[in-house]
Every structure is written in C-alpha cells, then in structure tokens.
Design a protein around this motif. Structure first.
Motif, PDB file in Angstrom:
ATOM      1  N   HIS A 141       0.820  -1.214   0.000  1.00  0.00           N
ATOM      2  CA  HIS A 141       0.000   0.000   0.000  1.00  0.00           C
ATOM      3  C   HIS A 141       0.852   1.262   0.000  1.00  0.00           C
ATOM      4  O   HIS A 141       0.484   2.247  -0.638  1.00  0.00           O
ATOM      5  CB  HIS A 141      -0.944  -0.005   1.196  1.00  0.00           C
ATOM      6  CG  HIS A 141      -2.074  -0.964   1.049  1.00  0.00           C
ATOM      7  ND1 HIS A 141      -3.225  -0.860   1.773  1.00  0.00           N
ATOM      8  CD2 HIS A 141      -2.238  -2.060   0.267  1.00  0.00           C
ATOM      9  CE1 HIS A 141      -4.057  -1.832   1.448  1.00  0.00           C
ATOM     10  NE2 HIS A 141      -3.464  -2.581   0.532  1.00  0.00           N
ATOM     11  N   GLY A 142       1.986   1.220   0.692  1.00  0.00           N
ATOM     12  CA  GLY A 142       2.862   2.386   0.725  1.00  0.00           C
ATOM     13  C   GLY A 142       3.372   2.765  -0.654  1.00  0.00           C
ATOM     14  O   GLY A 142       3.351   3.932  -1.040  1.00  0.00           O
ATOM     15  N   ALA A 145       0.394   3.917  -2.919  1.00  0.00           N
ATOM     16  CA  ALA A 145      -0.024   5.269  -2.546  1.00  0.00           C
ATOM     17  C   ALA A 145       0.952   6.305  -3.090  1.00  0.00           C
ATOM     18  O   ALA A 145       0.535   7.317  -3.685  1.00  0.00           O
ATOM     19  CB  ALA A 145      -0.124   5.393  -1.028  1.00  0.00           C
ATOM     20  N   ILE A 150      -1.957   8.952  -4.011  1.00  0.00           N
ATOM     21  CA  ILE A 150      -3.113   8.891  -3.119  1.00  0.00           C
ATOM     22  C   ILE A 150      -2.623   8.612  -1.699  1.00  0.00           C
ATOM     23  O   ILE A 150      -1.449   8.312  -1.485  1.00  0.00           O
ATOM     24  CB  ILE A 150      -4.131   7.810  -3.562  1.00  0.00           C
ATOM     25  CG1 ILE A 150      -3.495   6.415  -3.597  1.00  0.00           C
ATOM     26  CG2 ILE A 150      -4.722   8.161  -4.926  1.00  0.00           C
ATOM     27  CD1 ILE A 150      -4.443   5.277  -3.949  1.00  0.00           C
ATOM     28  N   LYS A 151      -3.535   8.704  -0.741  1.00  0.00           N
ATOM     29  CA  LYS A 151      -3.190   8.402   0.650  1.00  0.00           C
ATOM     30  C   LYS A 151      -3.192   6.889   0.839  1.00  0.00           C
ATOM     31  O   LYS A 151      -3.960   6.174   0.193  1.00  0.00           O
ATOM     32  CB  LYS A 151      -4.203   9.042   1.597  1.00  0.00           C
ATOM     33  CG  LYS A 151      -4.170  10.543   1.565  1.00  0.00           C
ATOM     34  CD  LYS A 151      -5.226  11.110   2.473  1.00  0.00           C
ATOM     35  CE  LYS A 151      -5.225  12.629   2.345  1.00  0.00           C
ATOM     36  NZ  LYS A 151      -6.400  13.218   2.976  1.00  0.00           N
ATOM     37  N   GLU A 152      -2.364   6.442   1.752  1.00  0.00           N
ATOM     38  CA  GLU A 152      -2.273   4.997   1.996  1.00  0.00           C
ATOM     39  C   GLU A 152      -3.619   4.422   2.435  1.00  0.00           C
ATOM     40  O   GLU A 152      -3.966   3.305   2.075  1.00  0.00           O
ATOM     41  CB  GLU A 152      -1.196   4.693   3.040  1.00  0.00           C
ATOM     42  CG  GLU A 152      -0.796   3.243   3.068  1.00  0.00           C
ATOM     43  CD  GLU A 152       0.455   2.944   3.866  1.00  0.00           C
ATOM     44  OE1 GLU A 152       0.538   1.819   4.392  1.00  0.00           O
ATOM     45  OE2 GLU A 152       1.349   3.809   3.966  1.00  0.00           O
ATOM     46  N   CYS A 153      -4.407   5.192   3.165  1.00  0.00           N
ATOM     47  CA  CYS A 153      -5.718   4.711   3.617  1.00  0.00           C
ATOM     48  C   CYS A 153      -6.717   4.591   2.466  1.00  0.00           C
ATOM     49  O   CYS A 153      -7.779   3.998   2.620  1.00  0.00           O
ATOM     50  CB  CYS A 153      -6.277   5.615   4.715  1.00  0.00           C
ATOM     51  SG  CYS A 153      -6.604   7.307   4.197  1.00  0.00           S
ATOM     52  N   GLU A 154      -6.391   5.122   1.293  1.00  0.00           N
ATOM     53  CA  GLU A 154      -7.265   5.051   0.123  1.00  0.00           C
ATOM     54  C   GLU A 154      -6.909   3.898  -0.825  1.00  0.00           C
ATOM     55  O   GLU A 154      -7.614   3.653  -1.801  1.00  0.00           O
ATOM     56  CB  GLU A 154      -7.213   6.365  -0.661  1.00  0.00           C
ATOM     57  CG  GLU A 154      -7.659   7.574   0.118  1.00  0.00           C
ATOM     58  CD  GLU A 154      -7.382   8.900  -0.575  1.00  0.00           C
ATOM     59  OE1 GLU A 154      -8.070   9.869  -0.232  1.00  0.00           O
ATOM     60  OE2 GLU A 154      -6.480   8.968  -1.440  1.00  0.00           O
ATOM     61  N   VAL A 155      -5.828   3.206  -0.535  1.00  0.00           N
ATOM     62  CA  VAL A 155      -5.324   2.187  -1.449  1.00  0.00           C
ATOM     63  C   VAL A 155      -6.285   1.003  -1.581  1.00  0.00           C
ATOM     64  O   VAL A 155      -6.525   0.525  -2.697  1.00  0.00           O
ATOM     65  CB  VAL A 155      -3.907   1.723  -1.053  1.00  0.00           C
ATOM     66  CG1 VAL A 155      -3.476   0.503  -1.862  1.00  0.00           C
ATOM     67  CG2 VAL A 155      -2.912   2.858  -1.244  1.00  0.00           C
ATOM     68  N   PHE A 158      -8.947   1.952  -3.886  1.00  0.00           N
ATOM     69  CA  PHE A 158      -8.385   2.083  -5.228  1.00  0.00           C
ATOM     70  C   PHE A 158      -8.258   0.702  -5.883  1.00  0.00           C
ATOM     71  O   PHE A 158      -8.648   0.509  -7.036  1.00  0.00           O
ATOM     72  CB  PHE A 158      -7.019   2.778  -5.166  1.00  0.00           C
ATOM     73  CG  PHE A 158      -6.330   2.896  -6.492  1.00  0.00           C
ATOM     74  CD1 PHE A 158      -6.703   3.875  -7.403  1.00  0.00           C
ATOM     75  CD2 PHE A 158      -5.310   2.024  -6.847  1.00  0.00           C
ATOM     76  CE1 PHE A 158      -6.068   3.985  -8.639  1.00  0.00           C
ATOM     77  CE2 PHE A 158      -4.675   2.117  -8.072  1.00  0.00           C
ATOM     78  CZ  PHE A 158      -5.055   3.108  -8.974  1.00  0.00           C
TER      79      PHE A 158
END
Length: 170
Positions: A141-142, A145, A150-155, A158
């Motif tokens: 995810h890092g 992102a 994008i933000k990691e919390c959005e992965v 996505f």
C-alpha cells in the motif's frame, strides 16, 4: 546507476529520495562513495548506501503501469499457505525481504484467505501471521499510494475499484 533526486525503495519497502552522492569515511580508514537517501516519511533521517552496493540494496520505485499490472493480477495471484508455522514464517520473511510484488500479493492473498477461513470457524490467525499480513500490506500500500499520488488509507478502495472495473469489462 541511480540519479540524484530519484525515488528509490530501500530495505523493507521504505521509499527514499536520493539527495546526493558523497564521499564519506565511516570506518576511520578509507573514504568511499555513498548515496545519501532521505526517507519520505522521516525527512530528518538519512541512510548512506555505498554506490558500489547500491544495485543490491536499493531499487527504483515501481511505475504506474507496473502498479496497475500488479493490481490486475490479484485475482490470478497464487496463494501459498504452509501449515507448518515455522515453514510459513520462513516463507513470509523471505517474501518480505524480497522485492517480488507478485509473491507479496500472493502472500497477502493467502493470509487473507486463511483469516477468512478461520473466522468462519470462530478462530483467529496467530499473531505472527497477523504481523506478516500487516507488514506486507504496508509495503504494498505504501508504494501504491506514493506512485499513484493517493493516501495509503485510500489504497484498498483504489484496488477494489480497479478490480471491479476489470471484472465488469470481462
């Protein structure tokens, strides 16, 4: 050879920017040429990687096309689960230390499937498997992102959206 200003991955998935190429004497005897890497999440830290060993210690960040190819391959990723916890631990450690995202996705998928299966039986994963899952997910995810902006919390969303669009297109 890497370039100043380039983003690379160092160690266990830490994204860094190459700030400079410099000569340093860390052993008190001889000067060597190093890349100075600054982690994007800890700008006050720096790593010095010998230029002569750089190809073994750092790699370029994946491209957007490579990220999309990895995501598109998730449904077909091979998930391997070892019933022996020591064998599984060794496998997970080797995947986490490597840079093969196909294996990383397969590992995440295997742990996810095992977690789901155990949950249906009213059981949980052992703590070591949960840690391995968390570490693998953070690595994947890092980088997604960072590359996709994008933000990691959005992965997760996505990835789900990408897979849903691909599934609908079939």
């Amino acid at each position: 050879m890497f370039n100043i200003g380039e983003y690379v991955v160092y160690g266990s998935g830490e994204i860094c920017r190459i700030e400079e190429k410099t000569e340093r004497c860390f052993d008190g005897i001889s000067k060597n040429e190093y890349y100075r890497l600054v982690p994007i999440e800890m700008k006050n830290s720096a790593y010095y990687v010998p230029v002569k060993n750089a190809a073994n210690e750092i790699r370029r960040v994946l491209t957007k096309d490579e990220i999309l190819e990895i995501i598109d391959g998730i449904p077909n990723a091979e998930s391997v689960w070892y019933s022996d916890k020591n064998e599984r631990k060794g496998y997970f450690e080797s995947v986490l230390k490597g840079d093969d995202f196909t294996e990383l996705v397969g590992m995440i998928k295997a742990i996810y499937e095992e977690r789901k299966k155990r949950s249906e039986d009213g059981k949980k994963l052992i703590a070591a498997d949960e840690r391995a899952f968390s570490t693998a997910e953070h690595i994947l995810h890092g980088e997604i992102a960072f590359v996709m902006g994008i933000k990691e919390c959005e992965v997760s969303e996505f990835i789900s959206s990408r897979l849903a669009v691909n599934s609908a297109a079939e």
